[in-house]
Design a protein around this motif. Structure first.
Motif, mmCIF file in Angstrom:
data_model
loop_
_atom_site.group_PDB
_atom_site.id
_atom_site.type_symbol
_atom_site.label_atom_id
_atom_site.label_comp_id
_atom_site.label_asym_id
_atom_site.label_seq_id
_atom_site.Cartn_x
_atom_site.Cartn_y
_atom_site.Cartn_z
ATOM 1 N N TRP A 188 0.793 -1.213 0.000
ATOM 2 C CA TRP A 188 0.000 0.000 0.000
ATOM 3 C C TRP A 188 0.833 1.274 0.000
ATOM 4 N N SER A 189 1.931 1.272 0.748
ATOM 5 C CA SER A 189 2.650 2.537 0.923
ATOM 6 C C SER A 189 3.711 2.775 -0.140
ATOM 7 N N ALA A 190 3.953 1.804 -1.017
ATOM 8 C CA ALA A 190 4.965 2.030 -2.044
ATOM 9 C C ALA A 190 4.434 2.999 -3.102
ATOM 10 N N THR A 191 5.357 3.773 -3.703
ATOM 11 C CA THR A 191 4.951 4.744 -4.725
ATOM 12 C C THR A 191 4.892 4.075 -6.084
ATOM 13 N N LEU A 192 3.849 4.417 -6.832
ATOM 14 C CA LEU A 192 3.788 3.933 -8.208
ATOM 15 C C LEU A 192 4.831 4.677 -9.033
ATOM 16 N N PRO A 193 5.428 4.005 -10.013
ATOM 17 C CA PRO A 193 6.326 4.736 -10.919
ATOM 18 C C PRO A 193 5.572 5.864 -11.616
ATOM 19 N N LEU A 194 6.288 6.900 -12.016
ATOM 20 C CA LEU A 194 5.626 8.067 -12.600
ATOM 21 C C LEU A 194 4.794 7.703 -13.831
#
Lengths: 577, 167, 223
Positions: A188-194
């Motif tokens: 949940w807390s990981a950032t999606l790549p741009l």
């Protein structure tokens, strides 16, 4: 033949169905790749059909030739051109981009591939239906053009097919949403790549647009078949333009996502600020579909306050987002290349770039042309009062050819070339012809678009008509003064279509006859230093004055055009309460 | 630009009324019955119209001018207006959407465009300063035959207007 | 010298150096990018100047227009031909003429260019001016005719009043031609069954044509 075609969909996958891309290093699953190829190829077929009609339309508006007459079906040709290029070429490609930005970038399977297949079949059925109902128009039926404005006599089957197509696009987009759902659920807390983030913003805009379209076309359909007695012209227009402009915003966001992706992979760009770029995508979500009201600025019945809020203040929010991307993408390229030691002086980072790579050239020309020609004209046209001088003139046609036919189409052509090299793993049958595509297309279409805007503003030449420059039937008046400029538009648009033919030949030819790529070819595709170079200074310490200079030039052009248009407006007679 | 709606002279703003197309056509017919007539030659030569001339050009009875777009002609045109006088241009349509696109013959780059709906009457005030023949083209697709849809609006110098319309 | 003046001078010096380096840059991509940018700039200045000139008539605009008009050709000429030639001569040029040219090519080129711009704008402006009024004589169409129709239970009866210059009238319903009328007042009658059914009513089309068969007016009628 069938073996060749099915061979196109096969690569070397491991037992789990994954392979590692030798260029990007992404983990790609067979389920995602097969569907990207399917939607991508269908998009190119739509481009071919739309391109044929681009030729007939161009040769008609060049009235010296006047190919298809007013009563010989010109408006059918125009409708076929519009739907195949603006909707089908774009939307099939955008579904493919969603699958790339979602499953491929995240290294996941495509979930619920049955939905992808059902969506595809519905989209194809809708597209074929629309083509059929336009082409078989007869007698007293009116051509829909792109907008199918009520109360024209458009066949109900046309509206029904549009609804089927939109439902198909919604279904086909669902696996992308599910990919993100599973990804987020796992972490949940990981950032999606741009790139994935951009694709997600594209998806949200698409849902808004499609909902509007379903309502608009259903409204028109129930009136056309007689279920309701009357229909309100203004309400249909407001509903229609939710999909009408919304679909263009999908194109915009998808194109920007592709810009980030390709400048990174092929040019060595980095993301200068994740926060800034992501905030820009968020701004789009809030403001961009409100701005769709800019199609209604010279409509009766809408209050001044409503029109100004939607098309000025709301749209400035979206324009700000565009300006952010317009800075961030070249800045990313400049910072990334300077970090690798690939650029000295003001513009060395740009001129040392791989200009002989058609993918790079397509992306950069797309950015420049979209910004200078499409973006500036869009903001100008979107001013309440200036709209009076732009509305339904050829300048409008110039604007949307700059944004879609030049900007987005060129970016997507670059993407197709990229997919040929990395997913189909084929070399081009001719590197020279492949390189001709971005250079030739930008030159021809760029000049054509510029002159289209001139004839629209300088002479008020209308759009959506078959004959007005050489002769207006029954009248001594004509816009013959504009004819010299059509001697530029005519040949340049024909030339652009011919370059499009070259694109199709190279693309299809490479798929069928191109040699397999090897590791040398892969390396050539990447910038010097590979995808992720070692060392170099922090991106925040790198100069970006080249991009800054380009942005200053852009703003200077913007301001000059703005002042010019407002000045011309004030030279008119008094209009309005 | 909201500021321009206050201090600018060119704004696509005017009262709108919901109308039935047949109702608008009735208003147009009533207006035509009340209106005077003159001829193109009279305007070009700056004299009153002659008895035996074809007098097709409408002379508005007051400050209201009715223009009705219909497949494929402009009801209410040709019309003769006085330069420098503010008229209320009543825009409407009989059947489908049309585009009101107008420019003076001698200066084609001075052009504006407004959208017309069949269920709406839009009253846009206009004051033409330069005497010329203004040409109206339809620039919203309204069916096959749309390219034939054109009309004229004559703006006559204020000094000559009364003479030319036969007052 | 105050720090502000020094900074501004620094920017100006750096700007001038950057401009020179761009002017003399010679790689293939630089040549194309510079030429392309100048073509667009030239076009833009010419067209913008033309339209403002058409509404204001300001003389100085002719010079802007001339600059843009010539730039469309001169820009690519300079950066595709003159600059590469200069660089080559600077490296390998033997002889006084070659050295003279290559050292001063920028000044020579721009002097000739601006001389042409001034000459064009002052002496032959007509070459680059666009016409903003119709090139054919106006005066309004010299035909007339109004269609008057009366609806009845069976159908519709029409005729054309105030006729002038109309040769014949063709009546269609959808794709089918229903009547062709050669004589004034082009009166005809149609039954309901002969009309084309649409969502907005039964329709027929009436076309006024001249003797060459060209359409003067096309009218759509509905009942």
């Amino acid at each position: 033949m069938l073996a060749t075609l099915s061979g196109l969909f096969e690569n070397d996958y491991d037992d789990e169905g994954f392979r590692t891309c030798s260029v990007t290093g992404l983990e790609i699953h067979r389920s995602a790749e097969v569907h990207v190829k399917l939607f991508g190829l269908t998009a190119v077929i739509a481009l071919i059909v739309g391109g044929v009609f681009a030729l007939t339309v161009a040769l008609t508006r060049w009235e010296v030739i006047g190919l298809v007459g007013e009563f010989d079906g010109y408006y059918r040709h125009l409708s076929m051109h519009a739907w195949n290029i603006l909707i089908f070429w774009m939307v099939f490609m955008e579904i493919a981009i969603l699958y790339v930005g979602g499953s491929m970038v995240l290294g996941r399977r495509l979930p619920f591939t049955s939905l992808a297949k059902v969506g595809y079949v519905l989209m194809l059925a809708g597209a074929l239906g629309i083509n059929y109902f336009i082409w078989t128009l007869s007698g007293g039926s009116d051509a829909p053009l792109l907008t199918a404005y009520v109360p024209l006599d458009v066949p109900p089957g046309f509206y029904a097919s549009s609804i089927v197509f939109l439902l198909g696009a919604t279904v086909a987009a669902l696996p992308f949403l599910l990919t993100l759902w599973y990804e987020k659920r796992g972490n949940w807390s990981a950032t999606l790549p741009l790139v994935t983030f951009g694709a997600f913003a594209t998806f949200i805009i698409a849902v808004q647009a499609i909902l509007g379209g379903l309502v608009a076309f259903s409204y028109a359909l129930v009136w056309q078949v007689g279920l309701i007695d009357s229909i309100n012209t203004g309400i249909y227009r407001q509903l229609y333009w939710i999909i009408g402009h919304g679909s263009q915003q999908i194109n915009l966001l998808a194109m920007i996502t592709v810009w980030y992706f390709l400048t990174h992979v092929v040019g060595g760009a980095v993301v200068v600020s994740e926060k800034i770029s992501r905030s820009a995508f968020i701004l789009y979500l809030f403001f961009i579909n409100l701005g769709a009201a800019h199609h209604l600025m010279v409509d009766p019945g809408l209050s001044v306050e409503w029109r100004i809020f939607n098309t000025s203040y709301a749209f400035y929010g979206a324009a700000l987002a565009s300006m952010i991307h317009a800075f961030a993408i070249p800045a990313g390229l400049e910072a990334g290349r300077r970090q690798r030691g690939l650029g000295g002086g003001l513009f060395g980072w740009l001129t040392s770039a791989p200009w002989r790579n058609p993918i790079f050239a397509s992306t950069i020309f797309s950015i420049i042309m979209f910004g200078f020609l499409g973006g500036i004209s869009g903001v100008l046209m979107g001013q309440l009062q200036l709209n009076m001088t732009w509305h339904n003139t050829y300048a409008t046609v110039g604007h949307f050819h700059a944004t879609v036919a030049l900007g987005t189409t060129l970016a997507f052509m670059g993407l197709v070339f990229f997919v040929i090299k990395t997913m189909f793993q084929r070399n081009f049958i001719s590197d020279r012809l492949a390189l001709l595509v971005p250079y030739g297309y930008s030159a021809a279409m760029g000049i054509a678009v510029l002159v289209m805007m001139y004839v629209g503003i300088l002479f008020g030449v209308p759009r959506r008509t078959s004959e007005v420059v050489s002769n207006i039937p029954g009248s001594d008046f004509s816009l013959s003064a504009a004819e010299p400029l059509f001697w530029l538009i005519g040949p340049m648009t024909v030339l652009a279509v011919l370059v499009g033919v070259v694109f199709v030949l190279v693309a299809v030819g490479s798929l069928l006859l191109g040699s397999r790529t090897d590791s040398d070819d892969d390396r050539e595709l990447l910038p010097d230093g590979g995808l992720r170079p070692d060392g170099g200074e922090s991106v925040h310490a790198v100069e970006m004055r080249g991009t800054f200079t380009l942005c200053l030039i852009f703003m200077a052009t913007f301001v000059a055009m703005y002042v010019l248009n407002w000045f011309l407006l004030t030279q008119l007679w008094e209009i309005g309460a | 630009m909201s500021g321009f709606t206050r201090f600018g002279d060119q704004n696509p703003v005017g009262e709108t009324y919901e109308v039935d197309p047949a109702g608008f056509e009735a208003s147009l017919d009533a207006y035509r019955d009340e209106a005077g007539r003159t001829s193109a030659d009279a305007i070009n030569e700056g004299r009153p119209p002659e008895e035996d001339e074809r007098q097709r050009i409408i002379v508005p009875p007051g400050d209201s001018v009715y223009v009705m777009g219909r497949q494929f002609t402009w009801g209410g045109l040709p019309v003769a207006l006085e330069a420098g006088r503010e008229y209320d241009i009543h825009l409407g349509a009989r059947d489908v959407q049309h585009g009101f696109s107008i420019r003076p013959e001698q200066s084609l780059s001075q052009q504006i465009n407004l959208q017309i709906f069949p269920d709406t009457e839009w009253v846009v005030p206009m004051t033409f300063e330069d005497p010329d023949e203004y040409h109206v083209i339809c620039n919203e697709f309204c069916g096959a035959g749309h390219a034939t849809m054109s009309g004229s609006l004559f703006v006559v110098d204020a000094d000559e207007y009364d003479t030319v319309v036969g007052n | 010298m105050s720090p502000i003046v020094k900074t501004v001078r620094g920017y100006a010096r750096r700007g001038w150096r950057d401009l020179l380096s761009v002017y003399y840059a010679n790689t293939p991509i630089w040549r194309w990018l510079k030429s392309g940018a100048l073509v667009f700039l030239g076009f833009g200045l010419w067209a913008a100047g033309a339209v403002v000139h058409s509404v204001t008539g300001w003389q100085p605009l002719l010079y802007v227009m001339a600059y843009g008009f010539l730039l469309v050709f001169w820009g690519p000429l300079t950066h595709m031909v003159v600059v590469p030639l200069t660089i080559r001569l600077r490296r390998t040029g033997k002889g006084r003429l070659a050295r003279l040219f290559s050292r001063n090519s920028g000044k020579i080129n721009l002097t000739i260019f601006f001389a042409c711009v001034i000459a064009l704008a002052t002496l032959f402006p007509g070459v680059m001016l666009l016409e903003f009024s119709p090139t054919l004589p106006g005066g309004g169409a010299d035909w007339s005719g109004d269609l008057v129709c009366e609806e009845s239970d069976d159908g519709v009866a029409c005729e054309v009043v105030d006729v002038g210059g109309i040769d014949h009238v063709v009546v269609t319903a959808g794709d089918e031609t229903r009547r062709t009328l050669e004589e004034e007042p082009f009166a005809f009658e149609l039954e309901r069954g002969e009309l084309y059914e649409t969502r907005t009513g039964l329709r027929f089309e009436v076309e006024f044509r001249d003797s060459d068969g060209n359409t003067l007016r096309r009218l759509v009628e509905r009942i």
